[in-house]
Structure formats: structure tokens, C-alpha cells
Design an enzyme around this catalytic site. Structure first.
Site, PDB file in Angstrom:
ATOM      1  N   CYS A   2      32.327  36.285  30.820  1.00 33.03           N
ATOM      2  CA  CYS A   2      32.059  35.684  29.513  1.00 33.03           C
ATOM      3  C   CYS A   2      33.184  35.985  28.516  1.00 33.03           C
ATOM      4  O   CYS A   2      33.940  36.928  28.700  1.00 33.03           O
ATOM      5  CB  CYS A   2      30.773  36.236  28.944  1.00 33.03           C
ATOM      6  SG  CYS A   2      29.406  36.171  30.084  1.00 33.03           S
ATOM      7  N   ARG A  27      37.548  32.197  31.784  1.00 35.14           N
ATOM      8  CA  ARG A  27      36.849  33.414  32.210  1.00 35.14           C
ATOM      9  C   ARG A  27      35.404  33.172  32.603  1.00 35.14           C
ATOM     10  O   ARG A  27      34.818  33.945  33.329  1.00 35.14           O
ATOM     11  CB  ARG A  27      36.837  34.405  31.053  1.00 35.14           C
ATOM     12  CG  ARG A  27      38.178  34.932  30.841  1.00 35.14           C
ATOM     13  CD  ARG A  27      38.279  35.731  29.594  1.00 35.14           C
ATOM     14  NE  ARG A  27      39.602  36.290  29.633  1.00 35.14           N
ATOM     15  CZ  ARG A  27      39.871  37.508  30.031  1.00 35.14           C
ATOM     16  NH1 ARG A  27      38.914  38.322  30.395  1.00 35.14           N
ATOM     17  NH2 ARG A  27      41.105  37.934  30.069  1.00 35.14           N
ATOM     18  N   TRP A  74      29.072  33.113  31.491  1.00 33.35           N
ATOM     19  CA  TRP A  74      29.034  33.066  32.959  1.00 33.35           C
ATOM     20  C   TRP A  74      27.746  33.788  33.316  1.00 33.35           C
ATOM     21  O   TRP A  74      27.632  34.991  33.115  1.00 33.35           O
ATOM     22  CB  TRP A  74      30.270  33.766  33.514  1.00 33.35           C
ATOM     23  CG  TRP A  74      30.410  33.714  34.996  1.00 33.35           C
ATOM     24  CD1 TRP A  74      30.917  32.672  35.734  1.00 33.35           C
ATOM     25  CD2 TRP A  74      30.071  34.740  35.932  1.00 33.35           C
ATOM     26  NE1 TRP A  74      30.905  32.997  37.067  1.00 33.35           N
ATOM     27  CE2 TRP A  74      30.395  34.258  37.225  1.00 33.35           C
ATOM     28  CE3 TRP A  74      29.525  36.013  35.819  1.00 33.35           C
ATOM     29  CZ2 TRP A  74      30.184  35.008  38.373  1.00 33.35           C
ATOM     30  CZ3 TRP A  74      29.324  36.763  36.972  1.00 33.35           C
ATOM     31  CH2 TRP A  74      29.655  36.253  38.232  1.00 33.35           C
ATOM     32  N   ASN A  98      28.970  40.352  26.078  1.00 33.65           N
ATOM     33  CA  ASN A  98      29.512  40.388  27.447  1.00 33.65           C
ATOM     34  C   ASN A  98      28.998  41.668  28.089  1.00 33.65           C
ATOM     35  O   ASN A  98      28.933  42.699  27.431  1.00 33.65           O
ATOM     36  CB  ASN A  98      31.043  40.470  27.448  1.00 33.65           C
ATOM     37  CG  ASN A  98      31.681  39.176  27.022  1.00 33.65           C
ATOM     38  OD1 ASN A  98      30.991  38.201  26.785  1.00 33.65           O
ATOM     39  ND2 ASN A  98      32.987  39.173  26.907  1.00 33.65           N
ATOM     40  N   GLY A  99      28.714  41.610  29.383  1.00 36.72           N
ATOM     41  CA  GLY A  99      28.259  42.811  30.072  1.00 36.72           C
ATOM     42  C   GLY A  99      26.799  42.686  30.485  1.00 36.72           C
ATOM     43  O   GLY A  99      26.220  41.597  30.451  1.00 36.72           O
ATOM     44  N   GLU A 479      44.388  36.507  52.406  1.00 36.70           N
ATOM     45  CA  GLU A 479      44.582  35.879  51.095  1.00 36.70           C
ATOM     46  C   GLU A 479      44.550  34.348  51.224  1.00 36.70           C
ATOM     47  O   GLU A 479      43.978  33.657  50.380  1.00 36.70           O
ATOM     48  CB  GLU A 479      45.902  36.375  50.474  1.00 36.70           C
ATOM     49  CG  GLU A 479      46.290  35.761  49.150  1.00 36.70           C
ATOM     50  CD  GLU A 479      45.259  35.912  48.028  1.00 36.70           C
ATOM     51  OE1 GLU A 479      44.314  36.704  48.151  1.00 36.70           O
ATOM     52  OE2 GLU A 479      45.395  35.186  47.034  1.00 36.70           O
ATOM     53  N   LYS A 483      41.826  31.950  49.298  1.00 38.24           N
ATOM     54  CA  LYS A 483      42.194  30.813  48.441  1.00 38.24           C
ATOM     55  C   LYS A 483      41.422  29.571  48.854  1.00 38.24           C
ATOM     56  O   LYS A 483      40.889  28.850  48.024  1.00 38.24           O
ATOM     57  CB  LYS A 483      43.691  30.491  48.512  1.00 38.24           C
ATOM     58  CG  LYS A 483      44.640  31.424  47.835  1.00 38.24           C
ATOM     59  CD  LYS A 483      44.613  31.416  46.330  1.00 38.24           C
ATOM     60  CE  LYS A 483      43.621  32.370  45.745  1.00 38.24           C
ATOM     61  NZ  LYS A 483      43.781  33.724  45.655  1.00 38.24           N
ATOM     62  N   GLU A 486      37.701  29.861  47.932  1.00 43.09           N
ATOM     63  CA  GLU A 486      37.472  29.867  46.481  1.00 43.09           C
ATOM     64  C   GLU A 486      37.483  28.463  45.885  1.00 43.09           C
ATOM     65  O   GLU A 486      36.637  28.138  45.067  1.00 43.09           O
ATOM     66  CB  GLU A 486      38.580  30.674  45.771  1.00 43.09           C
ATOM     67  CG  GLU A 486      38.383  32.171  45.773  1.00 43.09           C
ATOM     68  CD  GLU A 486      39.521  32.898  45.075  1.00 43.09           C
ATOM     69  OE1 GLU A 486      39.241  33.809  44.300  1.00 43.09           O
ATOM     70  OE2 GLU A 486      40.701  32.566  45.319  1.00 43.09           O
ATOM     71  N   HIS A 502      37.453  39.506  70.443  1.00 39.52           N
ATOM     72  CA  HIS A 502      36.289  40.377  70.241  1.00 39.52           C
ATOM     73  C   HIS A 502      35.204  39.671  69.433  1.00 39.52           C
ATOM     74  O   HIS A 502      34.389  40.333  68.792  1.00 39.52           O
ATOM     75  CB  HIS A 502      36.726  41.676  69.556  1.00 39.52           C
ATOM     76  CG  HIS A 502      37.680  42.476  70.379  1.00 39.52           C
ATOM     77  ND1 HIS A 502      37.319  43.086  71.557  1.00 39.52           N
ATOM     78  CD2 HIS A 502      39.005  42.722  70.215  1.00 39.52           C
ATOM     79  CE1 HIS A 502      38.377  43.696  72.082  1.00 39.52           C
ATOM     80  NE2 HIS A 502      39.416  43.482  71.279  1.00 39.52           N
ATOM     81  N   LYS A 601      37.253  34.428  36.186  1.00 42.49           N
ATOM     82  CA  LYS A 601      38.619  34.947  36.264  1.00 42.49           C
ATOM     83  C   LYS A 601      38.652  36.463  36.146  1.00 42.49           C
ATOM     84  O   LYS A 601      39.391  37.131  36.846  1.00 42.49           O
ATOM     85  CB  LYS A 601      39.445  34.311  35.144  1.00 42.49           C
ATOM     86  CG  LYS A 601      40.894  34.725  35.140  1.00 42.49           C
ATOM     87  CD  LYS A 601      41.630  34.078  36.278  1.00 42.49           C
ATOM     88  CE  LYS A 601      43.027  34.609  36.457  1.00 42.49           C
ATOM     89  NZ  LYS A 601      43.488  34.384  37.842  1.00 42.49           N
TER      90      LYS A 601
HETATM   91  C1  G6P Z   1      38.042  37.857  40.300  1.00 46.02           C
HETATM   92  C2  G6P Z   1      39.133  36.806  40.264  1.00 46.02           C
HETATM   93  C3  G6P Z   1      40.127  37.078  41.384  1.00 46.02           C
HETATM   94  C4  G6P Z   1      40.690  38.490  41.251  1.00 46.02           C
HETATM   95  C5  G6P Z   1      39.576  39.535  41.195  1.00 46.02           C
HETATM   96  C6  G6P Z   1      40.117  40.894  40.789  1.00 46.02           C
HETATM   97  O1  G6P Z   1      37.299  37.726  41.456  1.00 46.02           O
HETATM   98  O2  G6P Z   1      38.579  35.511  40.418  1.00 46.02           O
HETATM   99  O3  G6P Z   1      41.187  36.148  41.300  1.00 46.02           O
HETATM  100  O4  G6P Z   1      41.526  38.751  42.330  1.00 46.02           O
HETATM  101  O5  G6P Z   1      38.604  39.172  40.212  1.00 46.02           O
HETATM  102  O6  G6P Z   1      40.604  40.808  39.479  1.00 46.02           O
HETATM  103  P1  G6P Z   1      41.777  41.661  38.871  1.00 46.02           P
HETATM  104  O7  G6P Z   1      41.919  41.132  37.469  1.00 46.02           O
HETATM  105  O8  G6P Z   1      41.320  43.090  38.896  1.00 46.02           O
HETATM  106  O9  G6P Z   1      42.984  41.448  39.702  1.00 46.02           O
END
Ligand code: G6P
Length: 606
Positions: A2, A27, A74, A98-99, A479, A483, A486, A502, A601
Site C-alpha cells: 500500500c 506498490r 493492496w 500500511n501494515g 529467476e 519472471k 509473475e 529425480h 512491488k
Molecule cells: C516483491 C517484489 C519482487 C522483489 C521482492 C523482494 O515480491 O515484487 O520483485 O524481488 O519483493 O523485494 P526487495 O525490495 O527486498 O528486493
């Protein structure tokens, strides 16, 4: 997660609040709202969906006022709906939060017993009523907020206004970030300074437990004990990078293409022709680095993958033992810390709740260092040392340039520590020269965009995909899979190729695309044997390799040829085509690339 914005000014603040929300939208974005004090009452507007929905609603029925708060949500407690959207109000009080308030059920019951009615499912409505109940006793918003936060278990950043104290915004933080923006005859609050860069470049970063009272004339800050405190005003001198998409259709694509430049930024001033300049880590670094015997890396999401890659580098090149773990697991288990271990957090935002909690709970370490992209973030402020990645603001939820700049920053750390251990000057020179070549090599790889776009067609109708790599390329495969899932919502899994037989081999058939990360390294022959196992089962292979790797196209194999690159930077180079692949698959699937469903984010709650 948020976002919060608030303002006390001598002009109408509605548009400032809406602009702030737009800047925070990346965010959290399932709903948004704002509250301003208009004619001695709280005026509220809320909308489900993106900030543009709220702006449309606002334009049809505007509200005006000189004090207000706003929020992008969010969802954590209760589905995304107008009723659950913030601000939440209790008569003359409005609150953004937020929180997570963990004891909200208990507080809700106590407030119900006092006669308060609840309309939403959120924990935030509890906050609004609780502040209201305390305001009745003292008639002072700051006192009421102080009393309310004393009852909370959990994490919060709060912004509060009252129509009965119409010149003031009060705010408090614990476990979630909050800044005060310092203007001229106007002052602001926000969960991230990015929201306020259009109105000021001077900020006060509130500390844990701080509470602030903000009016047009003054900013008064109180610490956890309620003592009045001075916090430094920081003038941000960095040139604000444009938060628009420029010539690109999406932020993610823009950020992918920014990589050659920002990787150069990460290196600039930190490496000479042949070596890493230690000053980059700060004045205290030398004394700490001289004692380091082991590394513990903590991170989440994409940043965790960067940590996984760095582990290979620390142990292979530097001979320094390195452990890496996701912060959400680490923080809740008993750990054994070897003597002289450096605690290294990796984070784009510097605000990820689990990573921050891991740092705060860390005991027995030599010192802490963060590899981070956001100046003045909590991790930066609370770590002993920091190395900024200098990627510039990353808006796309799926991390791209933040990841590759983290890898460069981590490599600088490996070298700085490695030369105190087993790394020779020749090895350092070889690594640094490869880093110098990186931006240009990235440019070359990005030129393969059209080929990758073509390749993406083979994925768009699929439901699953497997990503394989060996050694340091295994986290690169992870990674790549992250991607894809996501932003295209295709189920993608990564395996170290040696583990194929395995279990995951059972899944392979002609409907399962298998992506292999295959630079010409010492494990290539092993990887090739694993890929033959895939081919023998009719699997469709998509191999990212260089010419020396010796792969050829056939009916079941598509090879994307990358330039020959030094092995030390291969994980960075091979990440780029995987980013582009997921981007193009998402475009074909028509998903929301920059703001994929259910994701945020910056994850500031655990
Ligand atoms: C969220 C974001 C990711 C990020 C992760 C860790 O899941 O969507 O893109 O890698 O948080 O965030 P940070 O800001 O600690 O890298």
C-alpha cells in the site's frame, strides 16, 4: 504494497494527493481513496481498481481542502472493494494505514462493546474508531494517536486527520516506512519520498516508533517514549529519474532496456581499470572487511536469486564460506553464526518486512551490509555498511534492472573481500575487465529482442514451463522462471538440471517447453546429457547458448545464440533474454505487465 500520501498546505491539496498516489501506484493497486477536510467535515472519495478510476470519480465530483490524506491499497484484510478501501473514517476522523494490526479482532470487540459500528472487514477501521474513542477524552489528535498506537501489535505506518483539528496531519510508524516532506509553508507525509518529489526535495525519514504532527507552519516529531526529538532534514540531490515510460509501452520494457546504462552507474567510481576501489563501501568498511571470515546473505524474491548467485562467486573465487537464505524462513528459526560473519541483506526497496526483520533480529554478526537500490530506506539506515545499486527507480513489479545491478554490486563485494582471502590480483583484474565490458555486451543482447519475441509464441498457449541450469546458471534459471510466472501467470519451475531425473522428467512431454541456460562453461557437457534426457521424451527445448556451446536447431530444439561472454558475467548477460522472453509472453497473453495481479512491488508486511 500500500501507499500513503498526506498534505497540510495553504492551497487545495486534492491534486497533490492524487499525483502522489499515481507515483505510488506500482506498490499496490486494487483500490484507492482520498479524504480532505472540506467545510469542517471529512470529504471522502474511493474507487476500486487503479488510481485512474479514482481520478475519474474525483473529476466528476471533486472535493477541495487544504489538509488531506490518500492511499493506494493492496488487500490484506478483506477483498478489494470500495468499502474496504482507505481512508477509513470514524465520524470526524479519517485514517490511512500500511501494515497489519495483528490484534485487530480483540480491539474490534472492545470497540463494538463501546457502541462503535463497523462497515468494513479491515483492520484499519479499528484504528479509526480507536483514535476517535481516545480523541473524545483528550480533544487532541496527537494524543489520541499516541494512545492508539500503544494498543497495537503488528506493523503500521499511519496518516490521520480530523475535521475537529482541521490544520493538522498526524502520522506514526512502526515496522512500515514513513517520510515527512518539508515544503515552504506546506508540509507532507508519504510512505515513499517518490510520492512527493513533485512538491519537495527535502525529507525527514521517521525512525521506528516515531510520531509526527504536521501543519503548514511546523513539523513536530516525538520518539517512542513521547519525547520531542529533532530528526535531520535530508536534501535529496539525485536527479529525479522520469517516472514515465518514455518511448516504451511498459515500465518493465523500459527498465530492461535501461540495463546497459544503469549497470554502468553501478560500476562508476567504484572500479579502476584493474581493481575495485574499496572507498565505495564507506569509511568504516576497511576495518570490518579485514575481519570477515564468512558471509550470510538474506533476501526475498528476485533479490534472493541474486544472493544465490553471489554464493557461487564467494565460494569459488574468494574461498569465503557463504550461506544464503530467504529472510522469511531465516527470521523464525534458531541459527548458528560462525565467528566473524558479515550479515548481507539484498533488497531493491530496502523496506521488505522479512528482510528488515532478519536484520533487526540478527545477533552475533561481525557487522551488517546491505546491497540496496533505495537511498535512505530502512535497510540502508539500519545497516552498518551499504552499497547502493544505483539502478534508479524501478516501477515494474517484476524486478529487472534492480536484479542485474545487485549482481554487479555483489560482485564488487566478492572482489573486495576476496582479495583478502584466496583471490589473486590476476583474478581481480580478469573480473574487473569483464565488468567493464558488461554494458556493451548487454546492448548486444538486447538487440536480439525480435528473435526472442518470435520465440515467445511457443509459450503463450502453454500452461507450464521448465527452466534448467547448472552451477551458477541454476539461480539464473530460477529467476527466468519467476519472471515468467509473475507476469504471464504460466506455471514455471526451475531445476538444477542434474535433478531432472529425480522427478521433473516425469512431467516432460511435447506440451512442456523446457528452457535451458547453457553458456559454454565447465558444466556444459553435463547439462547437455541432461538435455538429451528431455529430447528423448519428446520435450521441446529452448536453449540460450553461445556459439562455443555447440547447440544446433532441429525439430525439437530452438537455439538462441548469445555473444561469447566471460563466465564471470554470464549470469548477468543470460538474465536479459529471459526477461525479454517473459515480457513478450505476457504481451501475447494480454496480462497487466507492469502491475501483475495479486503482486506488489514493495512487500512491507510479512
Ligand atoms: C516483491 C517484489 C519482487 C522483489 C521482492 C523482494 O515480491 O515484487 O520483485 O524481488 O519483493 O523485494 P526487495 O525490495 O527486498 O528486493
Amino acid at each position: 504494497m500500500c501507499g500513503i500520501v498526506g498534505a497540510a498546505a495553504q492551497r487545495n491539496v486534492s491534486k497533490i494527493l492524487l499525483e502522489g498516489l499515481k507515483r505510488l501506484e506500482y506498490r499496490g493497486y486494487d483500490s484507492a481513496g482520498l479524504a480532505v477536510i472540506e467545510e469542517q467535515a471529512i470529504g471522502l472519495r474511493k474507487a476500486v481498481g487503479k488510481v485512474s478510476e479514482l481520478v475519474n470519480k474525483f473529476d466528476q465530483d471533486p472535493i477541495k481542502g487544504i489538509v488531506g490524506i490518500a492511499h493506494t491499497r493492496w488487500a490484506t484484510h478483506g477483498a478489494p472493494s470500495e468499502i474496504n478501501a482507505h481512508p477509513h473514517s470514524s465520524d470526524h476522523i479519517a485514517v490511512v494505514h500500511n501494515g497489519i494490526i495483528e490484534n485487530h479482532e480483540e480491539l474490534r470487540q472492545q470497540l463494538k462493546d463501546k457502541g462503535y459500528d463497523f462497515v468494513s472487514e479491515t483492520d484499519t477501521e479499528v484504528v479509526a474508531h480507536l483514535i476517535h474513542s481516545f480523541f473524545i477524552e483528550s480533544g487532541c489528535l496527537k494524543t489520541a494517536l499516541r494512545q492508539a498506537v500503544g494498543s497495537f501489535d503488528g506493523a503500521y505506518a499511519l496518516g490521520v486527520i480530523s475535521a475537529q483539528q482541521p490544520d493538522t496531519v498526524v502520522c506514526a510508524r512502526s515496522g512500515s516506512p514513513l517520510v515527512v516532506g518539508v515544503g515552504i509553508d506546506e508540509n507532507f507525509i508519504a510512505s515513499d519520498q517518490l510520492a512527493l518529489r513533485q512538491v519537495t526535495d527535502r525529507f525527514i525519514f521517521l525512525e521506528e516508533g516515531d510520531l509526527a504532527e504536521v501543519t503548514t507552519e511546523a513539523i513536530r516529531i516525538f520518539d517512542q517514549q513521547g519525547e520531542s526529538v529533532e530528526r535531520p532534514v535530508v536534501q535529496l540531490t539525485d536527479v529525479e529519474e522520469s517516472a514515465d515510460k518514455g518511448e516504451y509501452r511498459h515500465y518493465m520494457l523500459k527498465e530492461i532496456h535501461e540495463q546497459p546504462r544503469v549497470l554502468g552507474n553501478t560500476l562508476q567510481g567504484r572500479v579502476s581499470k584493474h581493481s575495485v576501489l574499496e572507498e565505495a563501501f564507506g569509511a568504516e568498511a576497511k576495518a570490518i572487511f579485514d575481519q570477515v571470515e564468512a558471509i550470510q546473505i538474506l533476501a526475498c524474491g528476485t533479490s534472493y536469486h541474486a544472493g544465490m548467485i553471489a554464493k557461487y562467486w564467494f565460494e569459488d573465487w574468494a574461498g569465503i564460506p557463504c550461506a544464503v537464505e530467504v529472510a522469511s524462513e531465516y527470521r523464525y528459526r534458531k541459527t548458528v553464526v560462525r565467528p566473524n560473519t558479515l550479515f548481507v541483506s539484498v533488497s531493491q526497496s530496502g523496506e521488505t518486512a522479512d528482510t528488515l526483520a532478519a536484520l533487526r533480529g540478527s545477533e552475533g554478526y561481525l557487522a551488517s551490509l546491505t546491497v540496496c537500490n533505495v537511498a535512505n530506506s530502512s535497510l540502508v539506515r539500519e545497516s552498518d555498511l551499504c552499497l547502493m545499486t544505483l539502478a534508479g527507480p524501478e516501477i515494474g513489479v517484476a524486478s529487472t534492472k534492480a536484479f542485474t545491478t545487485q549482481l554487479v554490486a555483489l560482485q564488487l563485494l566478492v572482489i573486495a573481500l576476496g582479495r583478502r582471502a584466496k583471490m589473486t590480483p590476476e583474478k581481480e583484474t580478469e573480473l574487473v575487465q569483464a565488468l567493464h565490458a558488461l554494458p556493451e555486451l548487454c546492448e548486444k543482447v538486447l538487440k536480439l529482442d525480435a528473435e526472442i519475441q518470435q520465440l515467445s509464441e511457443a509459450f503463450s498457449e502453454k500452461h507450464h514451463a521448465l527452466f534448467l541450469g547448472r552451477g551458477v546458471e541454476y539461480p539464473v534459471a530460477k529467476e527466468g522462471a519467476l519472471k515468467l510466472k509473475e507476469i504471464s501467470y504460466i506455471h514455471a519451475e526451475a531445476y538444477p538440471a542434474g535433478e531432472l531425473k529425480h522427478g521433473p522428467l516425469a512431467l516432460v512431454d511435447s506440451d512442456m517447453p523446457v528452457v535451458a541456460v547453457a553458456p559454454n562453461d565447465q558444466l556444459l557437457e553435463k547439462l547437455k546429457s541432461n538435455l538429451e534426457e528431455v529430447q528423448a521424451r519428446g520435450g521441446k527445448l529452448f536453449v540460450f547458448a553461445d556459439e562455443q556451446s555447440g547447440f544446433a536447431n532441429d525439430d525439437n530444439t530452438t537455439v538462441l545464440l548469445l555473444p561469447d561472454v566471460p563466465g564471470s558475467i554470464a549470469p548477468i548477460i543470460y538474465t536479459l533474454p529471459l526477461q525479454l522472453l517473459s515480457y513478450h509472453v505476457a504481451i501475447l497473453k494480454g496480462t497487466d505487465v507492469d502491475q501483475p495481479r495479486n503482486l506488489a512491488k514493495s512487500v512491507t508486511v510479512e
